[in-house]
Design a protein around this motif. Sequence first.
Motif, PDB file in Angstrom:
ATOM      1  N   LEU A  77      -4.023  -4.960  -2.654  1.00  0.00           N
ATOM      2  CA  LEU A  77      -3.827  -5.526  -3.995  1.00  0.00           C
ATOM      3  C   LEU A  77      -4.653  -4.766  -5.030  1.00  0.00           C
ATOM      4  O   LEU A  77      -4.159  -4.462  -6.122  1.00  0.00           O
ATOM      5  N   ASP A  78      -5.901  -4.433  -4.693  1.00  0.00           N
ATOM      6  CA  ASP A  78      -6.738  -3.663  -5.622  1.00  0.00           C
ATOM      7  C   ASP A  78      -6.131  -2.290  -5.905  1.00  0.00           C
ATOM      8  O   ASP A  78      -6.153  -1.811  -7.042  1.00  0.00           O
ATOM      9  N   LYS A  79      -5.583  -1.656  -4.871  1.00  0.00           N
ATOM     10  CA  LYS A  79      -4.945  -0.345  -5.042  1.00  0.00           C
ATOM     11  C   LYS A  79      -3.744  -0.451  -5.987  1.00  0.00           C
ATOM     12  O   LYS A  79      -3.545   0.408  -6.842  1.00  0.00           O
ATOM     13  N   ALA A  80      -2.979  -1.526  -5.863  1.00  0.00           N
ATOM     14  CA  ALA A  80      -1.824  -1.722  -6.743  1.00  0.00           C
ATOM     15  C   ALA A  80      -2.270  -1.882  -8.190  1.00  0.00           C
ATOM     16  O   ALA A  80      -1.685  -1.289  -9.101  1.00  0.00           O
ATOM     17  N   TYR A  81      -3.319  -2.678  -8.416  1.00  0.00           N
ATOM     18  CA  TYR A  81      -3.844  -2.841  -9.777  1.00  0.00           C
ATOM     19  C   TYR A  81      -4.283  -1.513 -10.372  1.00  0.00           C
ATOM     20  O   TYR A  81      -4.047  -1.241 -11.548  1.00  0.00           O
ATOM     21  N   ALA A  82      -4.935  -0.700  -9.561  1.00  0.00           N
ATOM     22  CA  ALA A  82      -5.457   0.577 -10.049  1.00  0.00           C
ATOM     23  C   ALA A  82      -4.343   1.578 -10.351  1.00  0.00           C
ATOM     24  O   ALA A  82      -4.504   2.447 -11.194  1.00  0.00           O
ATOM     25  N   ALA A  83      -3.220   1.452  -9.679  1.00  0.00           N
ATOM     26  CA  ALA A  83      -2.151   2.442  -9.793  1.00  0.00           C
ATOM     27  C   ALA A  83      -1.251   2.227 -11.001  1.00  0.00           C
ATOM     28  O   ALA A  83      -0.614   3.166 -11.463  1.00  0.00           O
ATOM     29  N   VAL A  84      -1.160   1.001 -11.496  1.00  0.00           N
ATOM     30  CA  VAL A  84      -0.167   0.684 -12.523  1.00  0.00           C
ATOM     31  C   VAL A  84      -0.823  -0.055 -13.687  1.00  0.00           C
ATOM     32  O   VAL A  84      -1.632  -0.955 -13.492  1.00  0.00           O
ATOM     33  N   LYS A  85      -0.433   0.319 -14.888  1.00  0.00           N
ATOM     34  CA  LYS A  85      -0.932  -0.334 -16.095  1.00  0.00           C
ATOM     35  C   LYS A  85      -0.161  -1.643 -16.290  1.00  0.00           C
ATOM     36  O   LYS A  85       1.068  -1.634 -16.395  1.00  0.00           O
ATOM     37  N   GLY A 112       0.792  -1.224   0.000  1.00  0.00           N
ATOM     38  CA  GLY A 112       0.000   0.000   0.000  1.00  0.00           C
ATOM     39  C   GLY A 112       0.824   1.274   0.000  1.00  0.00           C
ATOM     40  O   GLY A 112       0.279   2.362  -0.105  1.00  0.00           O
ATOM     41  N   SER A 113       2.142   1.150   0.086  1.00  0.00           N
ATOM     42  CA  SER A 113       3.001   2.332   0.133  1.00  0.00           C
ATOM     43  C   SER A 113       3.295   2.855  -1.279  1.00  0.00           C
ATOM     44  O   SER A 113       3.167   2.135  -2.269  1.00  0.00           O
ATOM     45  N   ALA A 114       3.713   4.113  -1.343  1.00  0.00           N
ATOM     46  CA  ALA A 114       4.101   4.717  -2.620  1.00  0.00           C
ATOM     47  C   ALA A 114       5.317   3.999  -3.201  1.00  0.00           C
ATOM     48  O   ALA A 114       5.416   3.832  -4.423  1.00  0.00           O
ATOM     49  N   HIS A 115       6.239   3.559  -2.347  1.00  0.00           N
ATOM     50  CA  HIS A 115       7.420   2.843  -2.836  1.00  0.00           C
ATOM     51  C   HIS A 115       7.027   1.513  -3.488  1.00  0.00           C
ATOM     52  O   HIS A 115       7.622   1.120  -4.496  1.00  0.00           O
ATOM     53  N   ALA A 116       6.042   0.840  -2.930  1.00  0.00           N
ATOM     54  CA  ALA A 116       5.594  -0.424  -3.513  1.00  0.00           C
ATOM     55  C   ALA A 116       4.940  -0.192  -4.869  1.00  0.00           C
ATOM     56  O   ALA A 116       5.150  -0.966  -5.805  1.00  0.00           O
ATOM     57  N   ASP A 162      -1.000  -4.066 -18.737  1.00  0.00           N
ATOM     58  CA  ASP A 162      -1.461  -4.662 -19.991  1.00  0.00           C
ATOM     59  C   ASP A 162      -0.425  -5.611 -20.579  1.00  0.00           C
ATOM     60  O   ASP A 162       0.768  -5.316 -20.596  1.00  0.00           O
ATOM     61  N   GLY A 163      -0.882  -6.742 -21.063  1.00  0.00           N
ATOM     62  CA  GLY A 163      -0.013  -7.702 -21.732  1.00  0.00           C
ATOM     63  C   GLY A 163       0.746  -8.616 -20.787  1.00  0.00           C
ATOM     64  O   GLY A 163       1.475  -9.492 -21.237  1.00  0.00           O
ATOM     65  N   LEU A 164       0.590  -8.400 -19.499  1.00  0.00           N
ATOM     66  CA  LEU A 164       1.303  -9.220 -18.517  1.00  0.00           C
ATOM     67  C   LEU A 164       0.321 -10.157 -17.817  1.00  0.00           C
ATOM     68  O   LEU A 164      -0.819  -9.785 -17.556  1.00  0.00           O
ATOM     69  N   GLN A 165       0.790 -11.328 -17.521  1.00  0.00           N
ATOM     70  CA  GLN A 165      -0.006 -12.254 -16.730  1.00  0.00           C
ATOM     71  C   GLN A 165       0.235 -11.904 -15.266  1.00  0.00           C
ATOM     72  O   GLN A 165       1.382 -11.814 -14.842  1.00  0.00           O
ATOM     73  N   VAL A 166      -0.827 -11.682 -14.521  1.00  0.00           N
ATOM     74  CA  VAL A 166      -0.682 -11.268 -13.130  1.00  0.00           C
ATOM     75  C   VAL A 166      -1.378 -12.280 -12.226  1.00  0.00           C
ATOM     76  O   VAL A 166      -2.530 -12.635 -12.458  1.00  0.00           O
ATOM     77  N   GLU A 167      -0.644 -12.729 -11.247  1.00  0.00           N
ATOM     78  CA  GLU A 167      -1.206 -13.592 -10.211  1.00  0.00           C
ATOM     79  C   GLU A 167      -0.984 -12.885  -8.890  1.00  0.00           C
ATOM     80  O   GLU A 167       0.013 -12.200  -8.705  1.00  0.00           O
ATOM     81  N   GLU A 168      -1.915 -13.057  -7.990  1.00  0.00           N
ATOM     82  CA  GLU A 168      -1.790 -12.405  -6.688  1.00  0.00           C
ATOM     83  C   GLU A 168      -1.892 -13.434  -5.580  1.00  0.00           C
ATOM     84  O   GLU A 168      -2.482 -14.498  -5.745  1.00  0.00           O
ATOM     85  N   MET A 169      -1.280 -13.070  -4.468  1.00  0.00           N
ATOM     86  CA  MET A 169      -1.326 -13.967  -3.321  1.00  0.00           C
ATOM     87  C   MET A 169      -1.279 -13.156  -2.040  1.00  0.00           C
ATOM     88  O   MET A 169      -0.718 -12.062  -2.004  1.00  0.00           O
ATOM     89  N   ILE A 170      -1.870 -13.730  -1.030  1.00  0.00           N
ATOM     90  CA  ILE A 170      -1.818 -13.160   0.310  1.00  0.00           C
ATOM     91  C   ILE A 170      -1.096 -14.180   1.171  1.00  0.00           C
ATOM     92  O   ILE A 170      -1.495 -15.348   1.231  1.00  0.00           O
ATOM     93  N   ALA A 171      -0.016 -13.745   1.788  1.00  0.00           N
ATOM     94  CA  ALA A 171       0.764 -14.634   2.647  1.00  0.00           C
ATOM     95  C   ALA A 171       0.653 -14.147   4.083  1.00  0.00           C
ATOM     96  O   ALA A 171       0.331 -12.987   4.336  1.00  0.00           O
ATOM     97  N   LYS A 172       0.926 -15.050   4.986  1.00  0.00           N
ATOM     98  CA  LYS A 172       0.915 -14.705   6.406  1.00  0.00           C
ATOM     99  C   LYS A 172       2.280 -15.007   6.987  1.00  0.00           C
ATOM    100  O   LYS A 172       2.925 -15.973   6.598  1.00  0.00           O
ATOM    101  N   GLY A 173       2.729 -14.164   7.879  1.00  0.00           N
ATOM    102  CA  GLY A 173       4.010 -14.397   8.526  1.00  0.00           C
ATOM    103  C   GLY A 173       4.876 -13.160   8.518  1.00  0.00           C
ATOM    104  O   GLY A 173       4.401 -12.054   8.279  1.00  0.00           O
ATOM    105  N   ARG A 174       6.144 -13.377   8.761  1.00  0.00           N
ATOM    106  CA  ARG A 174       7.098 -12.266   8.724  1.00  0.00           C
ATOM    107  C   ARG A 174       7.345 -11.908   7.271  1.00  0.00           C
ATOM    108  O   ARG A 174       7.671 -12.780   6.453  1.00  0.00           O
ATOM    109  N   PRO A 175       7.227 -10.627   6.922  1.00  0.00           N
ATOM    110  CA  PRO A 175       7.290 -10.241   5.515  1.00  0.00           C
ATOM    111  C   PRO A 175       8.529 -10.718   4.763  1.00  0.00           C
ATOM    112  O   PRO A 175       8.406 -11.327   3.693  1.00  0.00           O
TER     113      PRO A 175
END
Length: 148
Positions: A75-83, A11-15, A85-98
Amino acid sequence: MFQSILVPVDGSAHAEKALEVAAQLATPPARLYLINVQQPPNDIGLLVGGSGMPVSEEVIQKLVKEREDDARKILDKAYAAVKLDGLQVEEMIAKGRPAEAIVAEAEALQVEAIVMGSRGMSDLKGMVIGSVSHRVGHTAHCTVITVN
């Protein structure tokens, strides 16, 4: 350039900037893996205002659901922020120490690179105990690119 890239998002600007860079480095039809890591609280009883005693399964499930909802928003915010197109995108939510979760997922997916922000949402904590990007850069077995 790369066919498989793992991009941690928090959710950060750096991410978000790291995701932009990853999209530029990915050669279509490359695969981008977006990961959000939800770190469980150290003492769930104290988190809900208690004394640290065991809490009900209902309270635990409510907290788990809240964390999953938070991850979905990120994850939704990341999708909205960056185009992407043409890339296959998979998402995951993990638990634990980053850092550990990111490196483990990168190894499991056998990605060519991890592209991540140099600072995330926990800047102060990162300055005190070491940043997630620093730990990932020193423990991952693939290329790690950090973005300011």
